[in-house]
Design a protein around this motif. Structure first.
Motif, PDB file in Angstrom:
ATOM      1  N   VAL A   2      47.544  18.530  67.549  1.00 22.89           N
ATOM      2  CA  VAL A   2      48.277  19.204  66.475  1.00 22.89           C
ATOM      3  C   VAL A   2      47.888  20.671  66.546  1.00 22.89           C
ATOM      4  O   VAL A   2      46.701  21.001  66.618  1.00 22.89           O
ATOM      5  CB  VAL A   2      47.918  18.617  65.085  1.00 22.89           C
ATOM      6  CG1 VAL A   2      48.488  19.477  63.972  1.00 22.89           C
ATOM      7  CG2 VAL A   2      48.442  17.185  64.959  1.00 22.89           C
TER       8      VAL A   2
ATOM      9  N   SER B 149      47.993  15.764  60.426  1.00 22.76           N
ATOM     10  CA  SER B 149      46.987  15.159  61.320  1.00 22.76           C
ATOM     11  C   SER B 149      46.402  13.920  60.672  1.00 22.76           C
ATOM     12  O   SER B 149      46.221  12.878  61.319  1.00 22.76           O
ATOM     13  CB  SER B 149      45.851  16.150  61.602  1.00 22.76           C
ATOM     14  OG  SER B 149      46.326  17.253  62.316  1.00 22.76           O
TER      15      SER B 149
ATOM     16  N   THR C 168      46.644   9.822  62.019  1.00 23.07           N
ATOM     17  CA  THR C 168      45.532   8.910  62.333  1.00 23.07           C
ATOM     18  C   THR C 168      45.885   7.452  62.034  1.00 23.07           C
ATOM     19  O   THR C 168      45.225   6.551  62.516  1.00 23.07           O
ATOM     20  CB  THR C 168      44.245   9.285  61.557  1.00 23.07           C
ATOM     21  OG1 THR C 168      44.516   9.212  60.155  1.00 23.07           O
ATOM     22  CG2 THR C 168      43.754  10.676  61.920  1.00 23.07           C
TER      23      THR C 168
ATOM     24  N   VAL D 268      43.421  12.524  67.337  1.00 24.79           N
ATOM     25  CA  VAL D 268      44.159  13.775  67.099  1.00 24.79           C
ATOM     26  C   VAL D 268      43.208  14.925  67.409  1.00 24.79           C
ATOM     27  O   VAL D 268      42.098  14.966  66.869  1.00 24.79           O
ATOM     28  CB  VAL D 268      44.586  13.921  65.620  1.00 24.79           C
ATOM     29  CG1 VAL D 268      45.354  15.227  65.417  1.00 24.79           C
ATOM     30  CG2 VAL D 268      45.412  12.739  65.148  1.00 24.79           C
TER      31      VAL D 268
ATOM     32  N   ILE E 207      42.988  18.795  66.751  1.00 24.54           N
ATOM     33  CA  ILE E 207      43.592  19.955  66.085  1.00 24.54           C
ATOM     34  C   ILE E 207      43.173  21.204  66.860  1.00 24.54           C
ATOM     35  O   ILE E 207      41.977  21.476  67.025  1.00 24.54           O
ATOM     36  CB  ILE E 207      43.140  20.064  64.609  1.00 24.54           C
ATOM     37  CG1 ILE E 207      43.646  18.852  63.810  1.00 24.54           C
ATOM     38  CG2 ILE E 207      43.640  21.375  63.992  1.00 24.54           C
ATOM     39  CD1 ILE E 207      43.304  18.876  62.324  1.00 24.54           C
TER      40      ILE E 207
ATOM     41  N   ALA F  58      39.659  15.854  56.706  1.00 27.89           N
ATOM     42  CA  ALA F  58      39.827  15.943  58.164  1.00 27.89           C
ATOM     43  C   ALA F  58      38.471  15.942  58.871  1.00 27.89           C
ATOM     44  O   ALA F  58      38.284  15.240  59.876  1.00 27.89           O
ATOM     45  CB  ALA F  58      40.620  17.194  58.530  1.00 27.89           C
TER      46      ALA F  58
ATOM     47  N   ILE G 166      39.726  12.516  64.164  1.00 27.67           N
ATOM     48  CA  ILE G 166      40.159  13.916  64.305  1.00 27.67           C
ATOM     49  C   ILE G 166      39.065  14.765  64.946  1.00 27.67           C
ATOM     50  O   ILE G 166      37.914  14.758  64.496  1.00 27.67           O
ATOM     51  CB  ILE G 166      40.570  14.514  62.929  1.00 27.67           C
ATOM     52  CG1 ILE G 166      41.757  13.733  62.356  1.00 27.67           C
ATOM     53  CG2 ILE G 166      40.901  15.998  63.054  1.00 27.67           C
ATOM     54  CD1 ILE G 166      42.266  14.235  61.011  1.00 27.67           C
TER      55      ILE G 166
END
Ligand code: NAP
Length: 309
Positions: free
Chosen positions: A150, A161, A165, A171, A173, A190, A196
């Protein structure tokens, strides 16, 4: 036969436009909403909405449906037309649509919102719909068990994001600075999420693949180091651009293209009002868009009654 003239034509069917429709309909003004795609605008593409009072949590399509049903209760027409121009005539405004039709209005409410900003790197256009997406709600489920990136560090990037998940394995970022812009509450969620990861101070240079996205070339903005990040998809959330191309020369725009209008929603052109993300404002949210919609409809009503129209 003389052409019908609406009291109010609302350009855009997002939360601002639909709220303007509800208020104008309740004021018994002959009203239509012109919408180029589907109602809801950006709201429709939002996975989870947790900051619209009255709903602890609701998805964008769900809130869109509730609002649209409320609009239709008030005899407001919703016409699916893409607006290409707006011209003041002597005693009405002419709204031009892509299909060639011209719609006449005594007042106009601009509520056309904004669209996702493009990253403008090689591969972005080529892989759109084949791994490059601007809408996690629409495309997230296609990436079940996969790794995605992302891009961005704002509320949208972080919120979407978190949504991703649910489906994906991981993910990443990718943010151009070493601090997120997103609100603290989203940041905390996050940072705590094991799915993440972050690539700080990093910018995507190229999106690569064969048939679909396979990898990104990511440059560290501080060291200049280039890293290849294998991913199956990339979601781009780097802000928005106002949908105001058709308004150049019609109303005053700020240097970023937003319609110059204050809380009263009045634009530089009497009889034209601006509501929601399209106008100059400090906070672009669904709640502020709906507030604008109400203000704009009431301003239009006042404009009409003061002129005996
Ligand atoms: P935004 O707040 O403008 O954030 C854009 C992000 O993209 C920023 O982190 C920015 O980096 C980064 N960026 C911009 N141009 C870039 C580029 N060319 N390359 C790489 N990164 C780039 O946009 P948004 O997240 O779409 O939010 C838009 C508005 O909607 C905001 O007002 C936001 O608060 C609101 N919103 C609210 C919610 C919520 O309340 N739940 C959810 C979604 C959106 P920098 O930080 O370095 O500038």
């Amino acid at each position: 036969m003389t052409k019908e003239v609406y009291d109010v034509v609302i350009i855009g069917g997002g939360p601002a436009g639909m709220t303007a429709g509800i208020y104008a309909g309740r004021a018994h003004l002959k009203t239509c909403i012109l919408e180029g795609m589907s109602t809801g605008g950006q709201m429709f593409n939002t996975a989870v909405i947790e900051n619209y009072p009255g709903y602890d949590s609701i998805d964008g399509p769900g809130l869109t449906q509730v609002m649209e049903e409320q609009v239709r209760k008030w005899d407001v027409e919703i016409l699916y037309k893409h607006v290409t121009g707006l011209k003041p005539q002597s005693d009405f405004f002419e709204v031009a649509a892509l299909d060639g039709e011209a719609i006449h209005a005594k007042t106009v409410i601009l509520a056309a919102g904004s669209k996702p900003r493009k990253l403008e790197v090689p591969g972005e256009e080529e892989f759109q719909g084949r791994g490059v997406s601007y809408c996690a709600t629409c495309d997230g489920a296609f990436f079940r068990g996969k790794n995605v990136a992302v891009i961005g560090g704002g509320d949208s990037a972080v919120e979407e994001s978190l949504y991703l998940t649910r489906f994906v394995n991981k993910v990443t970022i990718i943010h151009r600075r070493d601090q997120l812009r997103a609100t603290k509450h989203l940041q905390e969620r996050a940072f705590a999420d094991p799915k993440i990861e972050f690539m700080w101070d990093s910018v995507v240079e190229v999106i690569e693949g064969q048939q679909t996205v396979e990898q990104l070339q990511v440059k560290n903005a501080k060291t200049g180091t280039l890293t290849t990040l294998p991913v199956d998809g990339v979601f781009i959330y780097i802000g928005m651009l106002p949908n105001t191309d058709f308004l150049r020369g019609v109303v005053e725009l700020d240097p970023w293209g937003y319609v110059v209008a204050g809380e009263d929603t009045a634009t530089s052109e009497p009889g034209i009002f601006a509501a929601g993300d399209i106008r100059t404002k400090g906070l672009r949210q669904i709640v502020t868009a709906v507030a604008d919609g109400a203000m704009a409809a009431m301003a239009a009503e006042r404009y009409l009654s003061e002129r005996g129209l």
